[in-house]
Design an enzyme around this catalytic site. Structure first.
Site, PDB file in Angstrom:
ATOM      1  N   LEU A  37     -11.500 -32.167  16.665  1.00  0.00           N
ATOM      2  CA  LEU A  37     -10.846 -30.855  16.691  1.00  0.00           C
ATOM      3  C   LEU A  37      -9.735 -30.772  15.645  1.00  0.00           C
ATOM      4  CD1 LEU A  37     -10.255 -30.291  20.531  1.00  0.00           C
ATOM      5  CD2 LEU A  37     -11.895 -29.063  19.079  1.00  0.00           C
ATOM      6  N   SER A  38      -9.378 -29.568  15.261  1.00  0.00           N
ATOM      7  CA  SER A  38      -8.205 -29.369  14.428  1.00  0.00           C
ATOM      8  C   SER A  38      -6.999 -29.956  15.171  1.00  0.00           C
ATOM      9  CB  SER A  38      -7.997 -27.864  14.190  1.00  0.00           C
ATOM     10  OG  SER A  38      -6.857 -27.650  13.418  1.00  0.00           O
ATOM     11  N   SER A  40      -6.503 -33.038  15.741  1.00  0.00           N
ATOM     12  CA  SER A  40      -6.806 -34.303  16.435  1.00  0.00           C
ATOM     13  C   SER A  40      -6.131 -35.469  15.727  1.00  0.00           C
ATOM     14  CB  SER A  40      -8.317 -34.519  16.539  1.00  0.00           C
ATOM     15  OG  SER A  40      -8.913 -34.560  15.266  1.00  0.00           O
ATOM     16  N   LYS A  42      -7.167 -36.291  12.185  1.00  0.00           N
ATOM     17  CA  LYS A  42      -8.070 -36.795  11.143  1.00  0.00           C
ATOM     18  C   LYS A  42      -7.334 -37.054   9.830  1.00  0.00           C
ATOM     19  CE  LYS A  42     -10.673 -33.102  11.441  1.00  0.00           C
ATOM     20  NZ  LYS A  42      -9.904 -32.388  12.485  1.00  0.00           N
ATOM     21  N   SER A  43      -6.608 -36.059   9.341  1.00  0.00           N
ATOM     22  CA  SER A  43      -5.924 -36.197   8.042  1.00  0.00           C
ATOM     23  C   SER A  43      -4.833 -37.258   8.107  1.00  0.00           C
ATOM     24  CB  SER A  43      -5.297 -34.868   7.616  1.00  0.00           C
ATOM     25  OG  SER A  43      -6.292 -33.898   7.491  1.00  0.00           O
ATOM     26  N   SER A 110     -16.051 -30.766  11.088  1.00  0.00           N
ATOM     27  CA  SER A 110     -17.515 -30.958  11.172  1.00  0.00           C
ATOM     28  C   SER A 110     -17.995 -30.826  12.617  1.00  0.00           C
ATOM     29  CB  SER A 110     -17.952 -32.280  10.527  1.00  0.00           C
ATOM     30  OG  SER A 110     -17.139 -33.381  10.869  1.00  0.00           O
TER      31      SER A 110
HETATM   32  P1  ADP Z   1      -6.440 -32.778  11.621  1.00  0.00           P
HETATM   33  O1  ADP Z   1      -6.587 -33.321  10.227  1.00  0.00           O
HETATM   34  O2  ADP Z   1      -7.377 -33.430  12.616  1.00  0.00           O
HETATM   35  O3  ADP Z   1      -6.441 -31.291  11.714  1.00  0.00           O
HETATM   36  P2  ADP Z   1      -3.683 -33.541  11.341  1.00  0.00           P
HETATM   37  O4  ADP Z   1      -3.703 -34.984  10.984  1.00  0.00           O
HETATM   38  O5  ADP Z   1      -3.481 -32.534  10.262  1.00  0.00           O
HETATM   39  O6  ADP Z   1      -5.010 -33.234  12.184  1.00  0.00           O
HETATM   40  O7  ADP Z   1      -2.573 -33.263  12.445  1.00  0.00           O
HETATM   41  C1  ADP Z   1      -2.456 -34.047  13.604  1.00  0.00           C
HETATM   42  C2  ADP Z   1      -1.055 -33.928  14.164  1.00  0.00           C
HETATM   43  O8  ADP Z   1      -0.955 -34.676  15.373  1.00  0.00           O
HETATM   44  C3  ADP Z   1      -0.005 -34.494  13.217  1.00  0.00           C
HETATM   45  O9  ADP Z   1       1.148 -33.682  13.284  1.00  0.00           O
HETATM   46  C4  ADP Z   1       0.241 -35.892  13.795  1.00  0.00           C
HETATM   47  O10 ADP Z   1       1.531 -36.366  13.498  1.00  0.00           O
HETATM   48  C5  ADP Z   1       0.082 -35.642  15.292  1.00  0.00           C
HETATM   49  N1  ADP Z   1      -0.333 -36.806  16.093  1.00  0.00           N
HETATM   50  C6  ADP Z   1       0.176 -37.133  17.292  1.00  0.00           C
HETATM   51  N2  ADP Z   1      -0.418 -38.229  17.801  1.00  0.00           N
HETATM   52  C7  ADP Z   1      -1.334 -38.620  16.898  1.00  0.00           C
HETATM   53  C8  ADP Z   1      -2.271 -39.714  16.850  1.00  0.00           C
HETATM   54  N3  ADP Z   1      -2.360 -40.598  17.846  1.00  0.00           N
HETATM   55  N4  ADP Z   1      -3.083 -39.809  15.783  1.00  0.00           N
HETATM   56  C9  ADP Z   1      -2.986 -38.899  14.789  1.00  0.00           C
HETATM   57  N5  ADP Z   1      -2.135 -37.869  14.766  1.00  0.00           N
HETATM   58  C10 ADP Z   1      -1.301 -37.711  15.809  1.00  0.00           C
END
Ligand code: ADP
Length: 203
Positions: A37-38, A40, A42-43, A110
């Site tokens: 999910l957005s 989650s 990933k980035s 995805s």
């Molecule tokens: P995505 O790329 O899946 O949309 P992002 O990485 O952009 O997600 O954002 C995830 C957010 O959640 C960030 O602000 C990150 O700091 C926070 N976060 C909290 N816990 C976690 C974790 N266990 N793993 C990754 N991100 C986390």
């Protein structure tokens, strides 16, 4: 949209083999495919993993959702058809990076299983590592680093994954990251260990 249009084309084999490229880099080309999910993570995890691998002198490269949508895929939106084409193109690019001997790390929602499976099918066995970056919808909405869930709930953003567009979770991902139990650094280390244990970080 993705049918073969050009005719009279043949794949041109070069005289440098994939094995030779892998020897040069002392690693195996592979695609680490993050899905979830957005918000989650990933980035966030992909960035840490890329840096971890660099410190081990391994050549990794991130392909990231928003960045690709600003360039290669700028003509695509978020309809089901465009999402499918988005993933198909990313898959093709990741495949080229893997063939080049690089560790390609992709971070795209995805959401559709068939699109991810199509990318997997296009690659060799062991070349596609699916990483399910798992989070509950309620936790993703709490994090909401870009304010997108808020917009989607307010009806200002249509077809948002998890709200009014489906997310089809992987059934058998190679790696499962439970982000509500594991911090981002440990998650990246978990993926790096998988790569190390299975011999991807040597020729
Ligand atoms: P995505 O790329 O899946 O949309 P992002 O990485 O952009 O997600 O954002 C995830 C957010 O959640 C960030 O602000 C990150 O700091 C926070 N976060 C909290 N816990 C976690 C974790 N266990 N793993 C990754 N991100 C986390």
């Amino acid at each position: 949209m993705s049918e073969q249009k050009a005719t009279n084309i043949t794949w041109h084999e070069g005289s440098v083999t994939r094995d030779e490229r892998q020897k040069l880099l002392n690693q195996k080309g592979v695609t680490v495919w993050m899905t979830g999910l957005s918000a989650s993570g990933k980035s966030t995890i992909a960035c840490i993993l890329e840096q971890m691998l660099l410190h081990k002198k391994k050549h990794a490269y991130r392909l990231d959702g928003d960045n690709i949508r600003m360039g290669l895929n700028k003509n695509l939106g978020f309809s089901a058809e465009d999402r499918t084409e988005n993933i198909r193109r990313i898959g093709e690019v990741a495949k080229l990076f893997s063939d080049a001997g690089v560790i390609a790390i992709t971070s795209f929602i995805s959401p559709y299983k068939k699109d991810r499976d199509a990318v997997r099918t296009g690659m060799k066995a062991g070349e596609f590592i699916e990483v399910y970056v798992q989070v509950s919808l309620s936790e993703a909405e709490k994090r909401d680093p870009k304010g997108l869930y808020k917009k989607a709930r307010a009806g200002q953003l249509k077809g948002f994954t998890g709200i009014d567009d489906p997310y089809e979770a992987p059934e058998k991902p190679e790696i499962l990251i439970e982000t509500e139990k594991t911090n981002a650094g440990d998650a990246a280390a978990q993926i790096a260990k998988y790569l190390e244990d299975r011999g991807y970080l040597r020729e």
